[in-house]
Scaffold this active site. Structure first.
Site, PDB file in Angstrom:
ATOM      1  CB  CYS A  42      64.484  99.794   7.091  1.00  0.00           C
ATOM      2  SG  CYS A  42      64.542  99.831   8.895  1.00  0.00           S
ATOM      3  CB  CYS A  51      61.840  98.286   9.201  1.00  0.00           C
ATOM      4  SG  CYS A  51      62.709  99.777   9.644  1.00  0.00           S
ATOM      5  CG  ASP A  52      60.741  96.230   5.849  1.00  0.00           C
ATOM      6  OD1 ASP A  52      59.795  96.362   6.660  1.00  0.00           O
ATOM      7  OD2 ASP A  52      61.013  97.086   4.994  1.00  0.00           O
TER       8      ASP A  52
END
Ligand SMILES: Cc1cc2nc3c(=O)[nH]c(=O)nc-3n(C[C@H](O)[C@H](O)[C@H](O)COP(=O)(O)OP(=O)(O)OC[C@H]3O[C@@H](n4cnc5c(N)ncnc54)[C@H](O)[C@@H]3O)c2cc1C
Length: 321
Positions: A141, A144-145
């Site tokens: 992701c 997300c990261d």
């Protein structure tokens, strides 16, 4: 002896942010929801150490802790949380009909409303070094990261629209993005390809695959292999993003619920309503666009409100008849 059949107003399938948020709303509306966790109690976020973008946590929080807190919040208002998998479903076509869901191939739950929050699973390459370094620099992701790799060199694997989207997202944050494309062309739309190729800090390597992710505890590099020549090359990176697709966990509802070609449940308009009355879908199981904890939680809330309104309408109709 066969177990006694239980009947509930609202059955929630799945214990990710969508399922628990649906449970918070449904229990506060006195629907007395019963929630089955599935094989991954807490959902996808239990596989990540840092969640920095969920509102309300100024210092960030680790995924497993956040999910325990969501569970506690749902239980506080009376949600019953049980470990178990829904293994089959018989969904009614009737307004006010009863849906029958089987748990672990044995127990049957009859439900007036069902909220499906079974999420989606990211696909991985499934090579040992990648599996070992998941959470240590290997992520599925980028949104997300990606932030954790600000100013650093990273690589991304994939060639579709999502990979192209995530590569351009990373290019805005990171120093350099190496994009590994298995074939000699990208599957992404022309517009997305153009976006990727117009960014100076994305290098696309065609006919290239991951041979090994390098690093002991964390990602330190990548050994790439050209699948035409067999030539290998090492590059230094700190993050590897896998963007080869997701599979929604919806197989048990196939043939009953309308789905797209990948298996994402189709919901009606801006609601969480499915094609079956009283069955609602929330979170990643119905969302291939955003796939974030906060959007999953948002649709979980919507599903509980939709279920509550549906039950109220059914009650009113019964009273009129
Ligand atoms: C490594 C990683 C890091 C991430 N980091 C972030 C982040 O920092 N911020 C962010 O916003 N998002 C992040 N995401 C995305 C986020 O985790 C998902 O968008 C979110 O978890 C989706 O929530 P969900 O409730 O729809 O489904 P999920 O979290 O996928 O939960 C699905 C649930 O359904 C259950 N289930 C499945 N099948 C059945 C069945 N048959 N019967 C019963 N239960 C079933 C599973 O056990 C699970 O509990 C990350 C994802 C990954 C993989």
């Amino acid at each position: 002896m066969a177990e006694k059949i239980e009947r509930v107003k609202t059955l929630i399938v799945g214990s990710g942010p969508a399922g628990y948020t649906a449970a918070i709303y449904a229990s506060r509306a006195d629907l007395k929801p019963l929630l089955y966790t599935g094989m991954e109690p807490g959902g996808q976020l239990t596989t990540t150490t840092e969640v920095d973008n969920f509102p309300g946590y100024p210092e960030g929080i680790d995924g497993p802790t956040m999910m325990v807190q969501l569970q506690q919040q749902a239980e506080r208002f009376g949600t019953e949380v049980r470990i178990g998998m829904v293994t089959s479903a018989e969904l009614s076509d009737e307004i006010g009909g009863i849906h029958k869901l089987t748990i672990d191939d044995s127990k049957v739950i009859e439900a007036e409303t069902v909220i499906i929050s079974t999420g989606a699973s990211a696909k991985y390459l499934n090579i040992p070094s990648e599996q070992r370094l998941r959470g240590g620099g290997v992520s599925a992701c980028a949104v997300c990261d990606g932030f954790f790799y600000k100013g650093q060199d990273v690589a991304i694997v994939g060639a579709g629209d999502t990979a192209a989207e995530e590569a351009s997202y990373l290019a805005n944050i990171c120093n350099k993005v190496t994009m590994l494309v298995r074939k000699d062309y990208m599957r992404a739309s022309k517009a997305m390809q153009h976006r990727v190729t117009s960014l100076d800090n994305i290098e696309i390597r065609y006919n290239t695959e991951v041979d090994e992710v390098l690093g002991d505890q964390v990602v330190e590099g990548l050994r790439m292999v050209n699948n035409q020549t067999g030539e290998k090359e090492d590059i230094a990176i700190t993050g590897l993003f896998i963007a080869i697709g997701h599979k929604p966990n919806t197989d048990i509802f196939k043939g009953q619920l309308d789905m797209d070609e990948t298996g994402y449940i189709i919901t009606k308009g801006k609601s969480t309503k499915t094609n079956k009355p009283g069955v609602f879908a929330s979170g990643d199981a119905q969302d291939k666009e955003y796939r974030q904890a906060v959007t999953a939680a948002g649709t979980g809330c919507m599903a509980a409100l939709d279920a509550e309104r549906y039950l109220a309408t059914v009650e009113t109709e019964k009273a009129v008849v």
